[in-house]
Scaffold this active site. Structure first.
Site, PDB file in Angstrom:
ATOM      1  N   LYS A 296       0.839  -1.205   0.000  1.00  0.00           N
ATOM      2  CA  LYS A 296       0.000   0.000   0.000  1.00  0.00           C
ATOM      3  C   LYS A 296       0.875   1.256   0.000  1.00  0.00           C
ATOM      4  CE  LYS A 296      -3.307   2.902   0.271  1.00  0.00           C
ATOM      5  NZ  LYS A 296      -4.045   3.246  -0.976  1.00  0.00           N
TER       6      LYS A 296
ATOM      7  N   CYS B  13      -0.884   9.430  -8.219  1.00  0.00           N
ATOM      8  CA  CYS B  13      -2.134   9.272  -7.467  1.00  0.00           C
ATOM      9  C   CYS B  13      -3.073  10.437  -7.776  1.00  0.00           C
ATOM     10  CB  CYS B  13      -1.878   9.204  -5.960  1.00  0.00           C
ATOM     11  SG  CYS B  13      -3.425   8.985  -5.048  1.00  0.00           S
TER      12      CYS B  13
ATOM     13  N   LYS C 103       6.085   5.013 -11.184  1.00  0.00           N
ATOM     14  CA  LYS C 103       4.710   4.678 -11.590  1.00  0.00           C
ATOM     15  C   LYS C 103       4.056   5.879 -12.262  1.00  0.00           C
ATOM     16  CE  LYS C 103       0.477   2.521  -9.993  1.00  0.00           C
ATOM     17  NZ  LYS C 103      -0.111   1.717  -8.934  1.00  0.00           N
TER      18      LYS C 103
ATOM     19  N   ASN D  71      -1.476   4.095 -13.589  1.00  0.00           N
ATOM     20  CA  ASN D  71      -2.299   4.336 -12.411  1.00  0.00           C
ATOM     21  C   ASN D  71      -3.723   4.631 -12.900  1.00  0.00           C
ATOM     22  OD1 ASN D  71      -3.190   5.033  -9.757  1.00  0.00           O
ATOM     23  ND2 ASN D  71      -1.115   5.732  -9.270  1.00  0.00           N
TER      24      ASN D  71
HETATM   25  C1  LIG Z   1      -8.696   0.961  -3.913  1.00  0.00           C
HETATM   26  C2  LIG Z   1      -7.453   1.279  -4.686  1.00  0.00           C
HETATM   27  C3  LIG Z   1      -6.354   1.830  -4.010  1.00  0.00           C
HETATM   28  C4  LIG Z   1      -5.178   2.145  -4.713  1.00  0.00           C
HETATM   29  N1  LIG Z   1      -4.099   2.641  -4.030  1.00  0.00           N
HETATM   30  C5  LIG Z   1      -2.925   2.868  -4.683  1.00  0.00           C
HETATM   31  C6  LIG Z   1      -1.750   3.285  -3.980  1.00  0.00           C
HETATM   32  O1  LIG Z   1      -1.751   3.434  -2.748  1.00  0.00           O
HETATM   33  N2  LIG Z   1      -0.612   3.513  -4.701  1.00  0.00           N
HETATM   34  C7  LIG Z   1      -0.562   3.351  -6.069  1.00  0.00           C
HETATM   35  O2  LIG Z   1       0.483   3.559  -6.676  1.00  0.00           O
HETATM   36  N3  LIG Z   1      -1.652   2.922  -6.748  1.00  0.00           N
HETATM   37  C8  LIG Z   1      -2.821   2.679  -6.097  1.00  0.00           C
HETATM   38  N4  LIG Z   1      -3.917   2.225  -6.799  1.00  0.00           N
HETATM   39  C9  LIG Z   1      -3.821   2.037  -8.266  1.00  0.00           C
HETATM   40  C10 LIG Z   1      -3.532   0.574  -8.631  1.00  0.00           C
HETATM   41  O3  LIG Z   1      -2.308   0.136  -8.080  1.00  0.00           O
HETATM   42  C11 LIG Z   1      -3.503   0.393 -10.176  1.00  0.00           C
HETATM   43  O4  LIG Z   1      -2.511   1.236 -10.725  1.00  0.00           O
HETATM   44  C12 LIG Z   1      -4.830   0.747 -10.839  1.00  0.00           C
HETATM   45  O5  LIG Z   1      -5.929   0.371 -10.029  1.00  0.00           O
HETATM   46  C13 LIG Z   1      -4.985   0.088 -12.236  1.00  0.00           C
HETATM   47  O6  LIG Z   1      -4.903  -1.305 -12.171  1.00  0.00           O
HETATM   48  P1  LIG Z   1      -6.220  -2.277 -12.025  1.00  0.00           P
HETATM   49  O7  LIG Z   1      -7.167  -1.887 -13.098  1.00  0.00           O
HETATM   50  O8  LIG Z   1      -5.678  -3.662 -12.142  1.00  0.00           O
HETATM   51  O9  LIG Z   1      -6.787  -1.995 -10.661  1.00  0.00           O
HETATM   52  C14 LIG Z   1      -5.104   1.922  -6.114  1.00  0.00           C
HETATM   53  C15 LIG Z   1      -6.216   1.352  -6.787  1.00  0.00           C
HETATM   54  C16 LIG Z   1      -7.372   1.033  -6.089  1.00  0.00           C
HETATM   55  C17 LIG Z   1      -8.524   0.419  -6.834  1.00  0.00           C
END
Ligand SMILES: Cc1cc2nc3c(=O)[nH]c(=O)nc-3n(C[C@H](O)[C@H](O)[C@H](O)COP(=O)(O)O)c2cc1C
Length: 312
Positions: free
Chosen positions: A45, A129, A164, A191
């Site tokens: 996280k 983010c 990222k 992201n």
């Molecule tokens: C609930 C949630 C929390 C997230 N928190 C972070 C985070 O703390 N740091 C980060 O770099 N990306 C964060 N992300 C982004 C994910 O790591 C990822 O880049 C993004 O969701 C796209 O991938 P996915 O479609 O497989 O979820 C978060 C995504 C979600 C859904």
């Protein structure tokens, strides 16, 4: 059985499937379903210098083929991360990736400094983010912002640095080139993409934060296009993510140029998703006579006879 191992920035992964940051807690949230060791890696996280409570709820909303979140980097801060969270997974046979976010380049540098000698194999620098008032995607949207963070982090980091990237950048390949020339060891993308939903009765945004980041299958084609563009612009490895939900999606990411994939939102729909993806990649490689999954990296070619392809 195909050989699924990959190496990113000198770090060996037993397989190329990594749990995405923010979707897997600090590594133990899914232990009831499968052992952490099943995964190639885990991106922990997002962690900041101070503890953060995150944004006010509601901070999750459903969307067609995806979800919005406006969690806002809720985390216990780097001290608690090092003291309480990391030791719980320190001995585990999985690549540990710390994910850091700061409000200024100096904060990112301090976070990297604090991670020196810690039991993490890679540092993922979140300059993407969309859910925080200061820093976040603002750094990742311009070359100057991205470079200012990576320069500071590279001065302090004891581990290889993965940057990222955000889909909010006008030209994500240009940002990737800029961070590569600043010494980034790899990039990860994408992201979430900033979105919103509106409640018809109250005529207010569903999310208390008004906007939130879109993730899930709706993101996959955007992510694939960006992974393709970035992997053709830089020499450092690319970790692809955004909507990966099946082994076929993961193979597609490889063909676009990824050396590994991260899996986020798919975990919320099916906690076994990453394990299934590993199995499906293996099966796909077997039926297609692929011995080494790494051979798939960048193996797609464009229709270069289309006069418009250069506009990418
Ligand atoms: C609930 C949630 C929390 C997230 N928190 C972070 C985070 O703390 N740091 C980060 O770099 N990306 C964060 N992300 C982004 C994910 O790591 C990822 O880049 C993004 O969701 C796209 O991938 P996915 O479609 O497989 O979820 C978060 C995504 C979600 C859904």
């Amino acid at each position: 059985m195909a050989d699924l191992s990959v190496t990113i920035a000198g770090v060996p992964f037993k397989n190329p499937v990594i749990a995405a940051s923010g979707c897997f807690g600090f590594g133990l949230e899914y232990e009831d379903f499968f052992p952490l060791e099943a995964l190639g890696g885990v991106s922990l996280k997002g962690t900041t210098l101070e503890a953060r409570a995150g944004n006010r709820p509601p901070r999750i909303a459903e969307t067609p083929a995806g979800m919005l979140n406006s969690v806002g980097l809720q985390n216990p801060g780097i001290d608690a991360f090092l003291r309480e969270e990391l030791p719980k997974i320190a001995g585990r046979d999985v690549v540990r990736i710390a994910n850091i976010a700061g409000r200024s380049p100096a904060e990112y540098r301090e976070l990297a400094e604090r991670l020196r000698g810690a039991a993490v194999d890679l540092i993922e620098v979140n300059i993407s983010c969309p859910n925080v008032r200061e820093g976040g995607a603002a750094f990742g949207a311009t070359c100057e912002g991205a470079v200012s963070v990576v320069r500071e982090v590279k001065k302090a980091a004891g581990q290889p640095v993965v940057v990222k990237l955000t889909p909010a950048a006008a030209d994500i390949a240009e940002i990737a080139r800029a961070v590569e020339s600043e010494g980034a060891d790899a990039v990860s993308l994408i992201n979430t993409l900033l979105g919103m939903r509106i409640d018809l009765e109250s005529r207010r945004p569903v999310l208390r934060n008004n906007f939130g980041g879109l993730s899930g299958p709706a993101l996959l084609p955007v992510a694939l296009r960006m992974v393709w563009q970035v992997s053709h612009a830089v020499k450092i490895p690319v970790i692809g993510m955004g909507g990966v939900s099946s082994g076929r999606d993961a193979v597609e990411m490889f063909l676009a140029g990824a050396s590994a994939v991260q899996v986020g939102a798919a975990l919320f729909r099916d906690p076994f998703a990453p394990v299934k993806i590993i199995g499906e990649m293996n099966a796909w490689c077997d039926t297609h006579g692929v011995e080494y999954v790494r051979d798939l990296r960048g193996a797609a070619s464009l229709w270069e006879d289309d006069p418009d392809w250069r506009l990418l």
